[in-house]
Write a protein that holds these residues in place. Structure first.
Motif, PDB file in Angstrom:
ATOM      1  N   ASP A 313       1.460   1.482   9.495  1.00  0.00           N
ATOM      2  CA  ASP A 313       0.759   1.948   8.306  1.00  0.00           C
ATOM      3  C   ASP A 313      -0.383   1.013   7.909  1.00  0.00           C
ATOM      4  N   ALA A 314      -0.185  -0.284   8.112  1.00  0.00           N
ATOM      5  CA  ALA A 314      -1.234  -1.237   7.738  1.00  0.00           C
ATOM      6  C   ALA A 314      -2.468  -1.095   8.625  1.00  0.00           C
ATOM      7  N   PHE A 315      -2.285  -0.518   9.811  1.00  0.00           N
ATOM      8  CA  PHE A 315      -3.411  -0.362  10.729  1.00  0.00           C
ATOM      9  C   PHE A 315      -4.021   1.040  10.673  1.00  0.00           C
ATOM     10  N   GLU A 316      -3.232   2.027  10.279  1.00  0.00           N
ATOM     11  CA  GLU A 316      -3.710   3.410  10.256  1.00  0.00           C
ATOM     12  C   GLU A 316      -4.055   3.893   8.852  1.00  0.00           C
ATOM     13  N   ASN A 317      -3.347   3.365   7.842  1.00  0.00           N
ATOM     14  CA  ASN A 317      -3.517   3.846   6.480  1.00  0.00           C
ATOM     15  C   ASN A 317      -4.618   3.047   5.781  1.00  0.00           C
ATOM     16  N   ARG A 318      -5.801   3.656   5.674  1.00  0.00           N
ATOM     17  CA  ARG A 318      -6.942   2.982   5.043  1.00  0.00           C
ATOM     18  C   ARG A 318      -6.673   2.696   3.577  1.00  0.00           C
ATOM     19  N   ALA A 319      -6.010   3.623   2.893  1.00  0.00           N
ATOM     20  CA  ALA A 319      -5.710   3.440   1.469  1.00  0.00           C
ATOM     21  C   ALA A 319      -4.794   2.238   1.252  1.00  0.00           C
ATOM     22  N   LEU A 320      -3.845   2.029   2.169  1.00  0.00           N
ATOM     23  CA  LEU A 320      -2.925   0.899   2.041  1.00  0.00           C
ATOM     24  C   LEU A 320      -3.673  -0.419   2.199  1.00  0.00           C
ATOM     25  N   LEU A 321      -4.651  -0.461   3.120  1.00  0.00           N
ATOM     26  CA  LEU A 321      -5.448  -1.670   3.302  1.00  0.00           C
ATOM     27  C   LEU A 321      -6.253  -1.980   2.034  1.00  0.00           C
ATOM     28  N   ILE A 322      -6.805  -0.944   1.435  1.00  0.00           N
ATOM     29  CA  ILE A 322      -7.552  -1.130   0.185  1.00  0.00           C
ATOM     30  C   ILE A 322      -6.622  -1.663  -0.900  1.00  0.00           C
ATOM     31  N   TRP A 323      -5.400  -1.106  -0.942  1.00  0.00           N
ATOM     32  CA  TRP A 323      -4.427  -1.542  -1.943  1.00  0.00           C
ATOM     33  C   TRP A 323      -4.042  -3.004  -1.720  1.00  0.00           C
ATOM     34  N   PHE A 324      -3.905  -3.405  -0.447  1.00  0.00           N
ATOM     35  CA  PHE A 324      -3.637  -4.801  -0.133  1.00  0.00           C
ATOM     36  C   PHE A 324      -4.713  -5.703  -0.734  1.00  0.00           C
ATOM     37  N   ASP A 325      -5.984  -5.318  -0.544  1.00  0.00           N
ATOM     38  CA  ASP A 325      -7.095  -6.136  -1.042  1.00  0.00           C
ATOM     39  C   ASP A 325      -7.098  -6.209  -2.565  1.00  0.00           C
ATOM     40  N   VAL A 326      -6.804  -5.098  -3.221  1.00  0.00           N
ATOM     41  CA  VAL A 326      -6.757  -5.086  -4.690  1.00  0.00           C
ATOM     42  C   VAL A 326      -5.679  -6.042  -5.194  1.00  0.00           C
ATOM     43  N   VAL A 327      -4.500  -5.965  -4.600  1.00  0.00           N
ATOM     44  CA  VAL A 327      -3.387  -6.831  -5.018  1.00  0.00           C
ATOM     45  C   VAL A 327      -3.717  -8.296  -4.744  1.00  0.00           C
ATOM     46  N   LEU A 328      -4.339  -8.587  -3.607  1.00  0.00           N
ATOM     47  CA  LEU A 328      -4.701  -9.972  -3.286  1.00  0.00           C
ATOM     48  C   LEU A 328      -5.714 -10.519  -4.294  1.00  0.00           C
ATOM     49  N   ALA A 329      -6.678  -9.699  -4.678  1.00  0.00           N
ATOM     50  CA  ALA A 329      -7.666 -10.122  -5.676  1.00  0.00           C
ATOM     51  C   ALA A 329      -6.984 -10.416  -7.013  1.00  0.00           C
ATOM     52  N   LEU A 330      -6.021  -9.580  -7.389  1.00  0.00           N
ATOM     53  CA  LEU A 330      -5.286  -9.798  -8.635  1.00  0.00           C
ATOM     54  C   LEU A 330      -4.437 -11.063  -8.573  1.00  0.00           C
ATOM     55  N   VAL A 331      -3.852 -11.333  -7.399  1.00  0.00           N
ATOM     56  CA  VAL A 331      -3.061 -12.556  -7.225  1.00  0.00           C
ATOM     57  C   VAL A 331      -3.948 -13.780  -7.417  1.00  0.00           C
ATOM     58  N   LEU A 332      -5.136 -13.759  -6.822  1.00  0.00           N
ATOM     59  CA  LEU A 332      -6.056 -14.883  -6.977  1.00  0.00           C
ATOM     60  C   LEU A 332      -6.457 -15.043  -8.443  1.00  0.00           C
ATOM     61  N   ALA A 333      -6.762 -13.918  -9.111  1.00  0.00           N
ATOM     62  CA  ALA A 333      -7.135 -13.975 -10.527  1.00  0.00           C
ATOM     63  C   ALA A 333      -5.997 -14.555 -11.370  1.00  0.00           C
ATOM     64  N   LEU A 334      -4.768 -14.129 -11.095  1.00  0.00           N
ATOM     65  CA  LEU A 334      -3.610 -14.639 -11.829  1.00  0.00           C
ATOM     66  C   LEU A 334      -3.419 -16.133 -11.579  1.00  0.00           C
TER      67      LEU A 334
END
Length: 451
Positions: A313-334
């Protein structure tokens, strides 16, 4: 003998701590005000020693501060925000500042109506134009507020404010063709540029403490913006309901006037509230960081588990990759917000919350590696595109940043390094995000033919 600012501030703090009614949190708050004042004075051209002496005099002597803290209560904080001071000079200055902020809030709202003057009034049809300019409309009045508050020289103020004009010229001067990937990327990255550009107006941007205070300002400003925004939503609902009861459709007025004026006018008001009443939010900052760090850790572990169960899913699901990036950005902000709520100059031992922060960062590194592998796989299959190229660059920067933070926290936990080392490293990395965002906004449209 050179003037040692940190030593003098430490001596000043120890003197304050001898007062009966001043608690440690109060001393930390006063120190924050002192450092802000020093940064402001240094920005006006004073040497550090002069700025320190003047800033201390501004705050008053220990006996006066002790007396004030023994009398003040929580509700008095809010009264002081709206009731004029007995000191005529400060009261007059406070009234002027309120009027300036109201004027800047109106300016922000009017800037939000600017596209309509050029025939782009239909938000549904021209939403991309509004999205690309939203952060510029919102933060330009905040930049003016800090130019006014710091009394910057006229030519320097004009030169700095022109940076916003240059950004607007680039954003609106580039065309955007189907499927509008570069246009959407600009809309996503211009806020990053705008937020970091505002740092130049906030204070001595080269100073580590100023950068950390700015991170705290962003977190506190976000809290105030959300609170005011929720109140605005309630006001809009009440407005629509009231006019509906008398048979009048107010939806167009709300959509074309009330909503944009309210949204873009929030930001200078939030900046003013943060500047005036830091103590109310600074006491909340550590609490919020401690609440959300474990919760985000659970989310990161869940993402790792999902990948373990469904690795494709991490390689085929584009939406999941975008979600990964959003969560990572929030982790850095936190992480940055948690960092800003901790006294990085103290020699305090690590706590359980630092362990949680390290665990969160370690999990984020794993998630980022998964996301980066997914992006590289998609690049090998589908080739380069604006979206994948932007995501690749951002994930590489995030991975390096998260790795350095993880190593820094690990060394801090085993007492091989001071927390100050982590803070100074992270503050040096911040401009990298602005540089990459500028590359995406300025160069990507040219490279990919504005598509």
């Amino acid at each position: 003998m050179m003037f040692d600012l940190e030593l003098q501030i430490d001596l000043w703090k120890r003197h304050l701590e001898k007062a009966d009614s001043i608690q440690k949190d109060d001393v930390d708050e006063l120190e924050s005000h002192l450092r802000d004042s020093i940064d402001e004075l240094v920005g006006k051209g004073l040497v550090t020693e002069e700025a320190f002496l003047i800033a201390v005099r501004r705050l008053g002597d220990v006996d006066m501060i002790n007396e004030e803290f023994s009398k003040v209560s929580t509700e008095d904080f809010w009264k002081q925000l709206f009731i004029p001071s007995s000191n005529r000079t400060s009261a007059s200055k406070g009234r002027v500042e309120v009027l300036v902020v109201i004027g800047l809030a109106l300016l922000g709202g009017l800037l939000g109506k600017l596209p309509a003057l050029f025939g782009y009034g239909d938000f549904d049809a021209f939403g991309l134009i509004y999205a690309r300019n939203a952060s510029l409309f919102a933060l330009f009045p905040v930049a003016i507020y800090y130019v006014w508050r710091r009394s910057l020289p006229f030519l320097q103020s004009i030169a700095m404010l022109c940076l916003f004009g240059l950004a607007a010229l680039v954003v609106n001067g580039y065309p955007s063709f189907e499927p509008h990937h570069t246009g959407i990327l600009s809309a996503i990255h211009v806020p990053i540029i705008s937020v970091l550009l505002l740092l130049y107006f906030y204070g001595d941007w080269k100073n580590t403490n100023t950068r950390l205070n700015y991170i705290r300002f962003l977190g506190e400003g976000f809290i105030f913006t959300v609170l005011i925004g929720l109140g605005g939503v309630v006001l809009i609902v009440l407005t629509l309901g009231t006019f509906e009861l008398v048979g009048i459709d107010a939806s167009r007025f709300v959509q074309f006037w009330m909503a944009p004026l309210g949204f873009f006018g929030i930001f200078p008001i939030a900046a003013y509230l943060v500047q005036q009443k830091k103590s109310l939010i600074e006491s909340i900052a550590p609490v919020l960081a401690r609440i959300f760090t474990p919760l985000f850790l659970i989310i990161m572990v869940a993402l790792i588990v999902v990948f373990t169960i469904k690795p494709h899913d991490a390689f085929e699901n584009r939406a999941l990759l975008i979600w990964f990036d959003v969560v990572l950005a929030l982790v850095l902000a936190l992480t940055l917000y948690s960092m800003s709520s901790k006294d990085y100059r103290s020699s305090a031992n690590p706590t359980i919350w630092d362990v949680f922060s390290f665990a969160l960062l370690a999990a984020a590194v794993i998630v980022d590696i998964i996301a980066l592998a997914g992006i590289l796989t998609r690049l090998s299959v589908y080739g380069f595109s604006p979206n994948k190229s932007a995501a690749l660059g951002e994930n590489i920067i995030l991975l390096v940043n998260l790795l350095l933070l993880s190593i820094g926290y690990a060394r801090y936990l085993i007492r091989k390094s001071a927390f100050q080392t982590i803070v100074e490293m992270q503050m040096r990395i911040l401009p990298v995000y602005a540089i990459w965002a500028t590359v995406v906004v300025v160069l990507f449209p040219l490279i990919f033919g504005f598509h």
